[in-house]
Design an enzyme around this catalytic site. Structure first.
Site, short mmCIF file in Angstrom:
data_model
loop_
_atom_site.label_atom_id
_atom_site.label_comp_id
_atom_site.label_asym_id
_atom_site.label_seq_id
_atom_site.Cartn_x
_atom_site.Cartn_y
_atom_site.Cartn_z
N PHE A 1 0.86 -1.17 0.00
CA PHE A 1 0.00 0.00 0.00
C PHE A 1 0.90 1.23 0.00
O PHE A 1 1.89 1.27 0.74
CB PHE A 1 -0.90 -0.01 1.24
N ASP B 1 2.09 -5.86 7.83
CA ASP B 1 0.91 -5.00 7.82
C ASP B 1 -0.32 -5.90 7.62
O ASP B 1 -0.48 -6.53 6.58
CB ASP B 1 1.01 -3.97 6.69
N TYR C 1 -10.45 0.10 11.36
CA TYR C 1 -11.71 0.50 10.74
C TYR C 1 -12.12 -0.32 9.53
O TYR C 1 -13.14 -0.04 8.91
CB TYR C 1 -11.69 1.99 10.36
N LYS C 2 -11.38 -1.35 9.20
CA LYS C 2 -11.77 -2.20 8.08
C LYS C 2 -12.59 -3.38 8.63
O LYS C 2 -13.72 -3.22 9.04
CB LYS C 2 -10.53 -2.65 7.31
N ARG D 1 -12.70 -3.42 -6.98
CA ARG D 1 -12.48 -4.25 -5.80
C ARG D 1 -13.81 -4.48 -5.09
O ARG D 1 -14.62 -3.57 -4.94
CB ARG D 1 -11.53 -3.58 -4.81
#
Length: 414
Positions: free
Chosen positions: A138, A207, A232-233, A381
């Site tokens: 990322f 990560d 928060y995912k 996605r």
């Protein structure tokens, strides 16, 4: 032709209904505040709202803050919340208590542990100064890796995860990897890559932003040194929820973290002019905890009570596999290129595909109430959160997507 497609949809709908009826996690959907008119497949960017959160936040704001005021730092347990919430996350990533602290953002924690890991590696062996970074990472991880390398003087070596074993050497100090490729959804073999780095004498920093809460991670079992993750995912902590960092217990006293704020001091209220690091996971705190967002995450974790991560992984694979099989049947041949591996052991909890005009395709789906996301230039996605995503949702999304692709290619109605 239309009759054939309708028949195929009918068969797939029967499969979806059967899978939803047999789903041992189906009852958990009731613990989320979901719009039944919307198919939400973007939980890999922002998780849905657990019903436990609004009431808890109201209590925190109106009672603990409003009435308790500053007394709530002790009286309501605010001060110890980073460690307490960390211990709640620990089972979800396969960690024993006392190794995770919650606070700051994923970006801050990546920087913190990258610098700390590089310093520890060089202290153990002065030759080990190189930082190997997942070249598919990322972007923010890459930006922060470069900053950490500049700060420490570490040579930065981009490396594809599949090529890690060949690139490791006696100068490698730290390896920064993503567990799941954010763009393609490919799952990397954490135990094998961790072992390869360990055998080469290097530390690992993983990560977990796209795996924590979606599949078993097994940090302790794999012997991972360091890890960061997102609140928060798949953990559903809300927009901007604080992240977490994991430091293996036997490394905690050896790591010299660079962000030595007052909350990681051995005596934070002593106001000493010189810094003395706290013991345990507390030494990886920095500043004042983000109480409102932290306690929102804490409340969101209630939904995980009694959840078997093996069942979560089983459903995740079934959902993503079913979605791909629906596209195989319904979408025009050649209308997209699947980026996510079909093999179960190589797939996270999202499906990514490449197609022409992906931005417009995703905008059209959103207008129909199917929410995924777009990544430039042409990636669509779809994230599958096993706690609340249904098989019927997967079919609805695949049907809408295939209809859009058929219309774009001139082989069916929009």
């Amino acid at each position: 032709m239309a009759d054939d497609r309708d028949a195929a949809v009918e068969v797939l709908a029967a499969r979806a209904a059967e899978a939803d009826a047999a789903d041992p996690l189906a009852h958990l959907r009731d613990q989320f505040d979901l719009d039944e008119e919307v198919v939400y497949l973007d939980g890999n960017s922002l998780g849905a709202l657990p019903t436990s959160v609004p009431g808890r936040l109201r209590e925190v704001v109106e009672q603990e803050w409003g009435r308790g005021l500053i007394r709530s730092w002790r009286g309501a347990g605010w001060w110890d919340a980073p460690e307490r919430v960390g211990d709640r996350i620990a089972p979800l990533v396969g960690a024993a208590p006392g190794q995770i602290v919650v606070g700051d953002s994923t970006s801050v924690n990546v920087f913190r542990l990258t610098v700390a890991g590089l310093r520890a590696a060089a202290e153990r062996d002065p030759r080990r100064t190189e930082l190997l970074v997942d070249e598919t990472t990322f972007p923010t991880d890459g930006y922060l890796a470069r900053s950490a390398a500049q700060l420490t003087g570490a040579p930065l070596v981009p490396c594809h995860p599949s090529d890690l074993s060949r690139r490791l050497g006696d100068r490698t100090g730290l390896v920064l990897l993503n567990h799941v490729d954010y763009r393609t959804g490919e799952l990397w073999d954490l135990p094998t890559l961790t072992a390869a780095a360990r055998d080469a004498g290097a530390l690992t920093l993983w990560d977990l932003s796209h795996s924590a809460g979606a599949l078993p991670v097994g940090l302790d079992q794999a012997g991972v040194d360091l890890a960061v993750g997102c609140g928060y995912k798949y953990l559903n902590g809300g927009p901007g929820a604080p992240a977490f960092c994991y430091v293996r217990a036997d490394l905690q006293e050896r790591l010299d973290q660079p962000l030595t704020g007052w909350c990681s001091h051995a005596d934070p209220f002593g106001m000493e002019p010189d810094y003395r690091a706290a013991s345990g996971a507390t030494r990886f705190r920095t500043g004042t905890p983000e109480i409102l967002s932290l306690l929102s995450l804490d409340a969101a974790l209630d939904v995980w009570a009694g959840v078997d991560l093996t069942e979560v992984r089983r459903k995740s694979l079934a959902l993503t596999g079913f979605f791909v099989s629906c596209l195989d049947v319904l979408a025009p041949a050649g209308s997209f290129r699947l980026l996510t591996p079909r093999a179960d052991e190589r797939r996270g909890s999202q499906v990514a595909l490449e197609c022409d005009d992906a931005r417009a395709v995703m905008a059209a789906l959103e207008a129909q109430g199917v929410i995924g996301d777009h990544r430039p230039p042409n990636v669509c996605r779809f994230g599958f959160a096993p706690l609340y995503t249904r098989f019927v949702d997967a079919l609805t999304a695949a049907d809408a997507l295939s209809t859009r692709l058929r219309a774009r290619d001139g082989v069916g109605p929009a």
